[in-house]
Design a protein around this motif. Structure first.
Motif, PDB file in Angstrom:
ATOM      1  N   HIS A 132       0.846  -1.192   0.000  1.00  0.00           N
ATOM      2  CA  HIS A 132       0.000   0.000   0.000  1.00  0.00           C
ATOM      3  C   HIS A 132       0.883   1.245   0.000  1.00  0.00           C
ATOM      4  N   TRP A 133       0.548   2.208  -0.850  1.00  0.00           N
ATOM      5  CA  TRP A 133       1.386   3.404  -0.971  1.00  0.00           C
ATOM      6  C   TRP A 133       1.510   4.154   0.355  1.00  0.00           C
ATOM      7  N   MET A 134       0.506   4.057   1.238  1.00  0.00           N
ATOM      8  CA  MET A 134       0.574   4.770   2.510  1.00  0.00           C
ATOM      9  C   MET A 134       1.662   4.201   3.426  1.00  0.00           C
ATOM     10  N   ALA A 135       2.054   2.959   3.188  1.00  0.00           N
ATOM     11  CA  ALA A 135       3.051   2.306   4.041  1.00  0.00           C
ATOM     12  C   ALA A 135       4.430   2.273   3.396  1.00  0.00           C
ATOM     13  N   SER A 136       4.611   2.980   2.291  1.00  0.00           N
ATOM     14  CA  SER A 136       5.864   2.855   1.531  1.00  0.00           C
ATOM     15  C   SER A 136       7.075   3.336   2.323  1.00  0.00           C
ATOM     16  N   THR A 137       6.945   4.427   3.059  1.00  0.00           N
ATOM     17  CA  THR A 137       8.086   4.937   3.825  1.00  0.00           C
ATOM     18  C   THR A 137       8.499   3.947   4.905  1.00  0.00           C
ATOM     19  N   ASP A 138       7.522   3.431   5.640  1.00  0.00           N
ATOM     20  CA  ASP A 138       7.792   2.445   6.690  1.00  0.00           C
ATOM     21  C   ASP A 138       8.430   1.198   6.094  1.00  0.00           C
ATOM     22  N   PHE A 139       7.903   0.758   4.952  1.00  0.00           N
ATOM     23  CA  PHE A 139       8.427  -0.455   4.320  1.00  0.00           C
ATOM     24  C   PHE A 139       9.884  -0.260   3.908  1.00  0.00           C
ATOM     25  N   LYS A 140      10.197   0.876   3.303  1.00  0.00           N
ATOM     26  CA  LYS A 140      11.569   1.134   2.850  1.00  0.00           C
ATOM     27  C   LYS A 140      12.540   1.176   4.031  1.00  0.00           C
ATOM     28  N   ALA A 146      14.861  -4.566  -0.293  1.00  0.00           N
ATOM     29  CA  ALA A 146      13.790  -4.865  -1.253  1.00  0.00           C
ATOM     30  C   ALA A 146      13.661  -3.714  -2.241  1.00  0.00           C
ATOM     31  N   GLU A 147      13.263  -4.005  -3.463  1.00  0.00           N
ATOM     32  CA  GLU A 147      13.081  -2.976  -4.493  1.00  0.00           C
ATOM     33  C   GLU A 147      11.589  -2.628  -4.563  1.00  0.00           C
ATOM     34  N   LEU A 148      11.171  -1.702  -3.703  1.00  0.00           N
ATOM     35  CA  LEU A 148       9.759  -1.340  -3.630  1.00  0.00           C
ATOM     36  C   LEU A 148       9.388  -0.440  -4.795  1.00  0.00           C
ATOM     37  N   LEU A 149       8.389  -0.845  -5.566  1.00  0.00           N
ATOM     38  CA  LEU A 149       7.862  -0.047  -6.676  1.00  0.00           C
ATOM     39  C   LEU A 149       6.541   0.552  -6.207  1.00  0.00           C
ATOM     40  N   THR A 150       6.641   1.729  -5.607  1.00  0.00           N
ATOM     41  CA  THR A 150       5.492   2.329  -4.932  1.00  0.00           C
ATOM     42  C   THR A 150       4.303   2.501  -5.856  1.00  0.00           C
ATOM     43  N   GLU A 151       4.570   2.776  -7.126  1.00  0.00           N
ATOM     44  CA  GLU A 151       3.481   3.103  -8.039  1.00  0.00           C
ATOM     45  C   GLU A 151       2.734   1.878  -8.556  1.00  0.00           C
ATOM     46  N   GLY A 159       8.650 -15.805  -9.266  1.00  0.00           N
ATOM     47  CA  GLY A 159       7.766 -16.605  -8.428  1.00  0.00           C
ATOM     48  C   GLY A 159       7.238 -15.909  -7.198  1.00  0.00           C
ATOM     49  N   ILE A 160       7.531 -14.626  -7.046  1.00  0.00           N
ATOM     50  CA  ILE A 160       6.997 -13.849  -5.927  1.00  0.00           C
ATOM     51  C   ILE A 160       6.171 -12.702  -6.490  1.00  0.00           C
ATOM     52  N   TYR A 161       4.935 -12.584  -6.008  1.00  0.00           N
ATOM     53  CA  TYR A 161       3.997 -11.587  -6.489  1.00  0.00           C
ATOM     54  C   TYR A 161       3.569 -10.693  -5.320  1.00  0.00           C
ATOM     55  N   CYS A 162       3.318  -9.416  -5.618  1.00  0.00           N
ATOM     56  CA  CYS A 162       2.813  -8.497  -4.598  1.00  0.00           C
ATOM     57  C   CYS A 162       1.762  -7.598  -5.231  1.00  0.00           C
ATOM     58  N   SER A 163       0.813  -7.141  -4.413  1.00  0.00           N
ATOM     59  CA  SER A 163      -0.166  -6.165  -4.877  1.00  0.00           C
ATOM     60  C   SER A 163      -0.025  -4.889  -4.081  1.00  0.00           C
ATOM     61  N   GLY A 164      -0.529  -3.805  -4.653  1.00  0.00           N
ATOM     62  CA  GLY A 164      -0.493  -2.503  -3.995  1.00  0.00           C
ATOM     63  C   GLY A 164      -1.587  -2.360  -2.955  1.00  0.00           C
ATOM     64  N   GLY A 165      -2.174  -1.169  -2.884  1.00  0.00           N
ATOM     65  CA  GLY A 165      -3.058  -0.836  -1.769  1.00  0.00           C
ATOM     66  C   GLY A 165      -4.439  -1.448  -1.823  1.00  0.00           C
ATOM     67  N   ALA A 166      -4.921  -1.836  -0.641  1.00  0.00           N
ATOM     68  CA  ALA A 166      -6.321  -2.181  -0.378  1.00  0.00           C
ATOM     69  C   ALA A 166      -6.883  -3.150  -1.414  1.00  0.00           C
ATOM     70  N   PHE A 167      -7.945  -2.740  -2.127  1.00  0.00           N
ATOM     71  CA  PHE A 167      -8.668  -3.669  -2.998  1.00  0.00           C
ATOM     72  C   PHE A 167      -7.943  -3.982  -4.297  1.00  0.00           C
ATOM     73  N   SER A 168      -6.755  -3.428  -4.496  1.00  0.00           N
ATOM     74  CA  SER A 168      -5.977  -3.825  -5.676  1.00  0.00           C
ATOM     75  C   SER A 168      -5.537  -5.284  -5.586  1.00  0.00           C
ATOM     76  N   TYR A 169      -5.717  -5.910  -4.404  1.00  0.00           N
ATOM     77  CA  TYR A 169      -5.417  -7.345  -4.319  1.00  0.00           C
ATOM     78  C   TYR A 169      -6.241  -8.134  -5.325  1.00  0.00           C
ATOM     79  N   LEU A 170      -7.443  -7.627  -5.651  1.00  0.00           N
ATOM     80  CA  LEU A 170      -8.295  -8.316  -6.617  1.00  0.00           C
ATOM     81  C   LEU A 170      -7.615  -8.396  -7.984  1.00  0.00           C
TER      82      LEU A 170
END
Length: 331
Positions: A132-140, A146-151, A159-170
């Motif tokens: 989630h973009w709101m947690a990007s500073t804490d995550f970094k 890790a290579e965080l792609l905030t956008e 083989g590793i997948y991640c989603s961004g904020g909230a309902f973007s998990y869908l």
């Protein structure tokens, strides 16, 4: 049949857990309707059988304990909430199990803030990821390797997948369905669940809040000056004089405290002000451009698109509040 293990961590957000289960289950339903065998064996995997989630409001009953799952094909880590440090600690038992399964060939997908639990495994070191973009500073700060792609709404890296904020998990679950079951199945699920497929960026939804979670008082003073005077032309030397710090030291401290250079910060403040005006007021793009201190259209439009992923006009059309008169014209 592909085995999918959806984790049931304490303090999971129920929506991302149950939403994932529903989408994969729907794929099985479509297969059966077409006279085909189900594609997925869907498990809810927990440290214990009954786990409280969503701030203790709900209890999810796992179908399997992690001690019973020796192999799997895909691990889904749902979003977690509350204090992230505490959430990680109370779910730490999952971490070696996730690493063992990945090393044995399983893929892993984290949803939103589930990326924090995934990062604790060390598997995100040197890999592209999202949260989630709101947690990007804490995550970094927690996981600098890790290579965080905030956008990004979705990332994939070996083989590793991640989603961004909230309902973007869908969008990530649809992405995985497309990978395992084909494009047509993903499109069908998108239509049934009314999900906008192929979203790539969360930049249009990102709000710049000033990044003041630090203890450098001189930098905070400079930030406050920028946010009050962003319409004016502000120089780095002017800020150095304001806080009585040498330029080289000031630039280093500013970057460390805010994760932005001074010039980047000034531009982000200007663009955030422009976004708010485009959302709430009836000014045209040029009027907003002058209001926030830009004089050149090309520079303004280029910076706006870099920060938000949209042109100023596209952003205005997507997010501006309609006036009562405009609403009536749509009825």
């Amino acid at each position: 049949m592909k085995r999918i293990s959806i984790l049931v961590p304490e303090r999971a957000i129920l929506g991302s857990l149950e939403g994932s289960r529903q989408l994969f289950t729907q794929v099985n339903g479509f297969c059966v309707q077409n006279g085909q065998p189900p594609l997925f064996d869907i498990q809810l995997v927990g440290i214990k059988l009954g786990t409280k989630v969503s701030g203790g409001l709900f209890t999810v009953n796992a179908t399997h304990l992690i001690s019973e799952v020796y192999t799997t094909d895909l691990i889904i880590i749902p979003a977690i909430d509350g204090d992230l440090g505490e959430a990680i600690e109370i779910n730490r038992t999952f971490i070696p199990w996730i690493k063992t399964q990945f090393e044995a060939g399983a893929e892993v997908a984290s949803l939103c803030l589930g990326a924090f639990l995934l990062a604790e495994t060390g598997l995100l070191a040197g890999r592209k990821c999202a949260t989630h973009w709101m947690a990007s500073t804490d995550f970094k700060q927690r996981y600098p390797s890790a290579e965080l792609l905030t956008e990004k709404v979705i990332t994939e890296d070996n083989g590793i997948y991640c989603s961004g904020g909230a309902f973007s998990y869908l969008n990530l679950i649809l992405y995985l369905i497309e990978k395992y079951a084909g494009r047509q199945m993903a499109l069908l699920c998108a239509k049934v669940f009314a999900i906008e497929i192929d979203r790539e960026s969360q930049l249009p939804f990102t709000m710049f809040s000033g990044q003041k979670n630090h203890e450098d008082h001189e930098v905070k003073k400079a930030q406050q000056f920028i946010e009050t005077n962003f319409r004016d032309k502000i120089s780095i030397d002017q800020l150095c004089d304001l806080v009585a710090v040498g330029r080289r030291s000031f630039e280093r401290r500013f970057k460390k405290a805010t994760n932005n250079t001074v010039l980047e910060y000034i531009q982000r403040v200007k663009i955030e002000a422009a976004k708010q005006q485009l959302e709430l007021e009836e000014k045209n793009v040029n009027e907003v451009m002058f209001e926030v201190g830009y004089l050149d259209q090309k520079t303004f439009r280029g910076m706006f698109k870099k920060v938000t992923g949209l042109s100023p006009l596209a952003y205005k059309n997507k997010f501006r509040n309609l006036s009562p008169a405009a609403l009536e014209s749509h009825l």
